[in-house]
Write a protein that holds these residues in place. Structure first.
Motif, PDB file in Angstrom:
ATOM      1  N   MET A   1       0.760  -1.165  -0.146  1.00 34.18           N
ATOM      2  CA  MET A   1       0.117   0.104  -0.104  1.00 34.18           C
ATOM      3  C   MET A   1       0.718   1.401   0.024  1.00 34.18           C
ATOM      4  N   GLU A   2       1.874   1.318   0.864  1.00 31.52           N
ATOM      5  CA  GLU A   2       2.924   2.481   0.740  1.00 31.52           C
ATOM      6  C   GLU A   2       3.456   2.653  -0.301  1.00 31.52           C
ATOM      7  N   ASN A   3       3.769   1.632  -1.052  1.00 29.94           N
ATOM      8  CA  ASN A   3       4.579   1.843  -2.514  1.00 29.94           C
ATOM      9  C   ASN A   3       3.355   2.304  -3.315  1.00 29.94           C
ATOM     10  N   THR A   4       2.097   1.773  -3.215  1.00 30.99           N
ATOM     11  CA  THR A   4       1.085   2.445  -4.062  1.00 30.99           C
ATOM     12  C   THR A   4       1.000   3.853  -3.856  1.00 30.99           C
ATOM     13  N   LYS A   5       0.941   4.294  -2.464  1.00 32.55           N
ATOM     14  CA  LYS A   5       0.666   5.671  -2.090  1.00 32.55           C
ATOM     15  C   LYS A   5       1.942   6.502  -2.554  1.00 32.55           C
ATOM     16  N   ALA A   6       3.065   6.180  -2.513  1.00 26.94           N
ATOM     17  CA  ALA A   6       4.368   6.863  -2.972  1.00 26.94           C
ATOM     18  C   ALA A   6       4.298   6.885  -4.384  1.00 26.94           C
ATOM     19  N   SER A   7       3.870   5.983  -5.178  1.00 24.19           N
ATOM     20  CA  SER A   7       4.098   6.119  -6.435  1.00 24.19           C
ATOM     21  C   SER A   7       2.799   7.085  -6.953  1.00 24.19           C
ATOM     22  N   LEU A   8       1.732   7.042  -6.302  1.00 18.67           N
ATOM     23  CA  LEU A   8       0.591   8.079  -6.881  1.00 18.67           C
ATOM     24  C   LEU A   8       1.048   9.392  -6.494  1.00 18.67           C
ATOM     25  N   LYS A   9       1.693   9.595  -5.203  1.00 22.40           N
ATOM     26  CA  LYS A   9       1.993  10.939  -4.812  1.00 22.40           C
ATOM     27  C   LYS A   9       3.183  11.397  -6.030  1.00 22.40           C
ATOM     28  N   LYS A  10       4.201  10.818  -6.650  1.00 22.32           N
ATOM     29  CA  LYS A  10       5.033  10.896  -7.424  1.00 22.32           C
ATOM     30  C   LYS A  10       4.213  11.572  -8.580  1.00 22.32           C
ATOM     31  N   ASP A  11       3.462  10.716  -8.967  1.00 24.91           N
ATOM     32  CA  ASP A  11       2.639  10.920 -10.387  1.00 24.91           C
ATOM     33  C   ASP A  11       2.089  12.334 -10.180  1.00 24.91           C
ATOM     34  N   TRP A  12       1.404  12.694  -8.934  1.00 24.96           N
ATOM     35  CA  TRP A  12       0.603  13.744  -8.630  1.00 24.96           C
ATOM     36  C   TRP A  12       1.516  15.083  -8.713  1.00 24.96           C
ATOM     37  N   GLN A  13       2.846  14.878  -8.274  1.00 24.21           N
ATOM     38  CA  GLN A  13       3.899  15.600  -8.288  1.00 24.21           C
ATOM     39  C   GLN A  13       4.238  16.189  -9.824  1.00 24.21           C
ATOM     40  N   GLU A  14       4.293  15.170 -10.550  1.00 21.68           N
ATOM     41  CA  GLU A  14       4.723  15.384 -12.102  1.00 21.68           C
ATOM     42  C   GLU A  14       3.655  16.260 -12.876  1.00 21.68           C
ATOM     43  N   LEU A  15       2.441  15.684 -12.348  1.00 27.11           N
ATOM     44  CA  LEU A  15       1.156  16.412 -12.941  1.00 27.11           C
ATOM     45  C   LEU A  15       1.257  18.057 -12.536  1.00 27.11           C
ATOM     46  N   LYS A  16       1.545  18.328 -11.430  1.00 29.31           N
ATOM     47  CA  LYS A  16       1.456  19.516 -10.824  1.00 29.31           C
ATOM     48  C   LYS A  16       2.634  20.440 -11.552  1.00 29.31           C
ATOM     49  N   LYS A  17       3.753  19.904 -12.147  1.00 28.61           N
ATOM     50  CA  LYS A  17       4.935  20.499 -12.762  1.00 28.61           C
ATOM     51  C   LYS A  17       4.379  20.793 -14.199  1.00 28.61           C
ATOM     52  N   GLU A  18       3.415  19.946 -14.778  1.00 28.12           N
ATOM     53  CA  GLU A  18       2.894  20.169 -16.043  1.00 28.12           C
ATOM     54  C   GLU A  18       1.631  21.170 -15.875  1.00 28.12           C
ATOM     55  N   HIS A  19       1.129  21.165 -14.904  1.00 25.74           N
ATOM     56  CA  HIS A  19      -0.153  22.175 -14.557  1.00 25.74           C
ATOM     57  C   HIS A  19      -0.282  22.496 -13.108  1.00 25.74           C
ATOM     58  N   PRO A  20       0.733  23.738 -12.921  1.00 25.11           N
ATOM     59  CA  PRO A  20       0.904  24.142 -11.611  1.00 25.11           C
ATOM     60  C   PRO A  20      -0.237  24.610 -10.753  1.00 25.11           C
ATOM     61  N   HIS A 159      -8.044   9.424  13.636  1.00 25.38           N
ATOM     62  CA  HIS A 159      -8.232   8.029  13.083  1.00 25.38           C
ATOM     63  C   HIS A 159      -6.877   7.394  14.070  1.00 25.38           C
ATOM     64  N   GLU A 160      -7.409   6.362  14.522  1.00 31.18           N
ATOM     65  CA  GLU A 160      -6.311   5.507  15.413  1.00 31.18           C
ATOM     66  C   GLU A 160      -5.026   5.070  14.568  1.00 31.18           C
ATOM     67  N   ASP A 161      -5.570   4.672  13.296  1.00 38.19           N
ATOM     68  CA  ASP A 161      -4.353   4.298  12.525  1.00 38.19           C
ATOM     69  C   ASP A 161      -4.159   5.103  10.939  1.00 38.19           C
ATOM     70  N   GLN A 162      -3.304   6.064  11.057  1.00 36.11           N
ATOM     71  CA  GLN A 162      -3.154   6.845  10.179  1.00 36.11           C
ATOM     72  C   GLN A 162      -3.055   6.195   8.788  1.00 36.11           C
ATOM     73  N   ASN A 163      -2.320   5.038   8.773  1.00 41.97           N
ATOM     74  CA  ASN A 163      -1.812   4.284   7.536  1.00 41.97           C
ATOM     75  C   ASN A 163      -2.891   3.481   7.212  1.00 41.97           C
ATOM     76  N   ALA A 164      -4.026   3.377   7.906  1.00 35.60           N
ATOM     77  CA  ALA A 164      -5.195   2.260   7.540  1.00 35.60           C
ATOM     78  C   ALA A 164      -5.518   2.401   6.069  1.00 35.60           C
ATOM     79  N   GLU A 165      -5.732   1.344   5.391  1.00 36.41           N
ATOM     80  CA  GLU A 165      -6.032   1.111   3.801  1.00 36.41           C
ATOM     81  C   GLU A 165      -7.398   1.969   3.664  1.00 36.41           C
ATOM     82  N   LEU A 166      -7.202   2.633   2.739  1.00 36.88           N
ATOM     83  CA  LEU A 166      -8.633   3.148   2.136  1.00 36.88           C
ATOM     84  C   LEU A 166      -9.320   2.430   1.056  1.00 36.88           C
TER      85      LEU A 166
END
Length: 348
Positions: A1-20, A159-166
């Protein structure tokens, strides 16, 4: 899950570079994820627990805020304070002249406290999402004197578990069947004529198992009249010009947000029809309007008239009434305004 979250975060950062200047809702759409999944990648966002009534009741402590409810076609923003908050079974209410909400907590799936950066600084928000991860309701702190109250709320409901799966629930099918062919039309129209309150209309639809737009087609010429999709624009400009107080209902599915009062500053910008007042903003994609109906419902206070607009999939975008309270007849100024929007040949 953390790998997925990290990958999504990276994709979002790249998108914001193109569309600030891209908004999070549009970023989620482009990345093919829900808005709440993007929110979960923010390091400074705090997931809240699922005590929906408790969170709303404590929001009263935040004082003057901005409440935002949207759907795919319209954004409804209203400033004020949360007062007279109550929950009973499947529904909740916020009853204040400025912040007026109907809440269906069973639709909620997630909530986050989210600091939002903008050119004016940091906006502190509480954001609710439905089970599909779509934004259902957002509250923005407008008074920094209540920052401690905001922090206390976040700590209390963290929330008691900030890393709980969505656990995102897939959206139900959107295709709607034609429900108008199997209905007893005569009985349906008879019961429509016997309505005592506008809220009874929901029960009428459930009893006859008919969709809202199908019901309007059945009642055409008696209680409903289709009108041009430009009618919403005409209504807002005329309401502002004639100073007729109106009610504007917008639903996210989980929350219905209501504005009651006059509108003043109407601006059309490209496909956006806007109300830009100090305490109330509306941003409506008028190119999404596929069907528009003027609807009459009998009540103990007389006929109540509305304009209801729908998208191409028959989802309600917004509903407009003349401002009124139970026990008070519809404003004559509203009735004259709405009658003036009907095609000339159907005026009685």
């Amino acid at each position: 899950m953390e790998n997925t979250k990290a990958s999504l975060k990276k994709d979002w950062q790249e998108l914001k570079k193109e569309h600030p200047k891209i908004r999070i809702k549009n970023a989620a759409d482009k990345l093919g994820v829900s808005e709440v999944e993007l929110v979960a990648t923010l390091e400074n966002a705090t997931r809240l627990n699922e005590d929906w009534p408790g969170i709303f009741i404590d929001i009263e402590n935040l004082g003057y805020v901005m409440a935002l409810t949207r759907n795919e076609s319209v954004v409804h923003e209203r400033k004020g304070e949360y007062h007279n908050i109550s929950f009973n079974g499947h529904a909740g209410l916020v009853l204040d002249p400025n912040i007026d909400l109907r809440i269906f907590p069973g639709q909620f799936g997630f909530a986050y406290a989210v600091p939002v950066e903008n050119p004016r600084g940091t906006l502190h928000s509480i954001q609710f999402f439905n089970k599909q991860g779509v934004a259902a309701h957002k509250i923005y702190l407008m008074n920094e004197e209540h920052l401690d109250d905001y922090s206390n709320l976040v700590e209390k409901f963290s929330h008691e578990d900030q890393n709980a799966e969505l656990k995102i629930t897939p959206a139900p099918p959107t295709k709607k069947e034609d429900t108008s062919t199997t209905i007893d039309r005569e009985a349906f129209l008879q019961e429509w004529s016997e309505l005592q309150d506008t809220h009874d209309f929901y029960g009428l639809l459930r009893k006859f198992k008919v969709d809202r737009t199908d019901a309007f087609e059945i009642a055409e010429g008696r209680f409903t009249q289709p009108v041009e999709n430009s009618t919403t624009e005409a209504l807002l400009y005329k309401a502002a010009e004639q100073e007729v107080p109106i009610m504007v209902f917008v639903s996210s599915g989980a929350v219905i947000q209501i504005h009651s009062g006059k509108v003043e500053n109407i601006k059309k910008m490209d496909n956006w029809l806007n109300v830009l007042d100090s305490e109330f903003n509306l941003h409506l994609r008028d190119d999404h309007i596929s069907r528009s109906w003027i609807v009459e419902k009998p009540t103990v206070d007389g006929i109540v008239t509305s304009l209801e607009i729908f998208d191409a999939e028959n989802n309600n975008i917004a509903t407009f009434f003349g401002a009124r309270k139970p026990g008070i007849p519809e404003l004559e100024s509203w009735r004259e305004l709405i009658n003036g929007l009907k095609p000339k040949q159907v005026l009685s």
